[in-house]
Scaffold this motif. Structure first.
Motif, PDB file in Angstrom:
ATOM      1  N   PHE A  36       0.850  -1.187   0.000  1.00 28.45           N
ATOM      2  CA  PHE A  36       0.000   0.000   0.000  1.00 28.45           C
ATOM      3  C   PHE A  36       0.882   1.232   0.000  1.00 28.45           C
ATOM      4  N   ARG A  37       0.416   2.305  -0.619  1.00 29.60           N
ATOM      5  CA  ARG A  37       1.147   3.577  -0.613  1.00 29.60           C
ATOM      6  C   ARG A  37       0.985   4.290   0.716  1.00 29.60           C
ATOM      7  N   THR A  38      -0.216   4.162   1.329  1.00 28.16           N
ATOM      8  CA  THR A  38      -0.489   4.869   2.574  1.00 28.16           C
ATOM      9  C   THR A  38      -1.056   3.918   3.625  1.00 28.16           C
ATOM     10  N   LYS A  39      -0.887   4.303   4.885  1.00 33.74           N
ATOM     11  CA  LYS A  39      -1.465   3.516   5.970  1.00 33.74           C
ATOM     12  C   LYS A  39      -2.989   3.611   5.928  1.00 33.74           C
ATOM     13  N   ALA A  40      -3.511   4.761   5.497  1.00 34.18           N
ATOM     14  CA  ALA A  40      -4.965   4.935   5.391  1.00 34.18           C
ATOM     15  C   ALA A  40      -5.561   3.920   4.424  1.00 34.18           C
ATOM     16  N   GLY A  41      -4.890   3.679   3.301  1.00 39.08           N
ATOM     17  CA  GLY A  41      -5.350   2.685   2.341  1.00 39.08           C
ATOM     18  C   GLY A  41      -5.358   1.291   2.936  1.00 39.08           C
ATOM     19  N   ALA A  42      -4.309   0.956   3.695  1.00 34.49           N
ATOM     20  CA  ALA A  42      -4.231  -0.357   4.340  1.00 34.49           C
ATOM     21  C   ALA A  42      -5.323  -0.508   5.403  1.00 34.49           C
ATOM     22  N   LEU A  43      -5.547   0.545   6.181  1.00 29.33           N
ATOM     23  CA  LEU A  43      -6.603   0.503   7.195  1.00 29.33           C
ATOM     24  C   LEU A  43      -7.970   0.331   6.556  1.00 29.33           C
TER      25      LEU A  43
END
Length: 75
Positions: free
Chosen positions: A39-46
């Protein structure tokens, strides 16, 4: 630079983790049955971890990143 992944194991909530290289069976097979990412961002993973299961609008990493940006990060 480490990248963000989601580790999946039967009967346990998926776990977000960072890895400096692509996870393989040799490096992460003892801990996870499968991995999603990077994932590029932690928000995307969350978003993928919390809303991706069975969601026809969130089928891949790119969908999760787009939806996380649109609807905000879940906690």
């Amino acid at each position: 630079m480490s990248r963000i992944y989601i580790g999946h194991k039967a009967g346990v909530k998926p776990e977000i983790f960072r890895a400096p290289e692509t996870p393989t069976f040799t490096t992460h097979g003892d801990k996870y049955n499968g991995v999603t990412g990077p994932f590029r961002t932690k928000a995307g993973a969350l978003f993928m971890r919390d809303h991706g299961q069975g969601n026809p609008h969130c089928r891949c990493v790119r969908d999760a990143e787009r939806l996380a940006k649109k609807y905000g990060q879940s906690k």
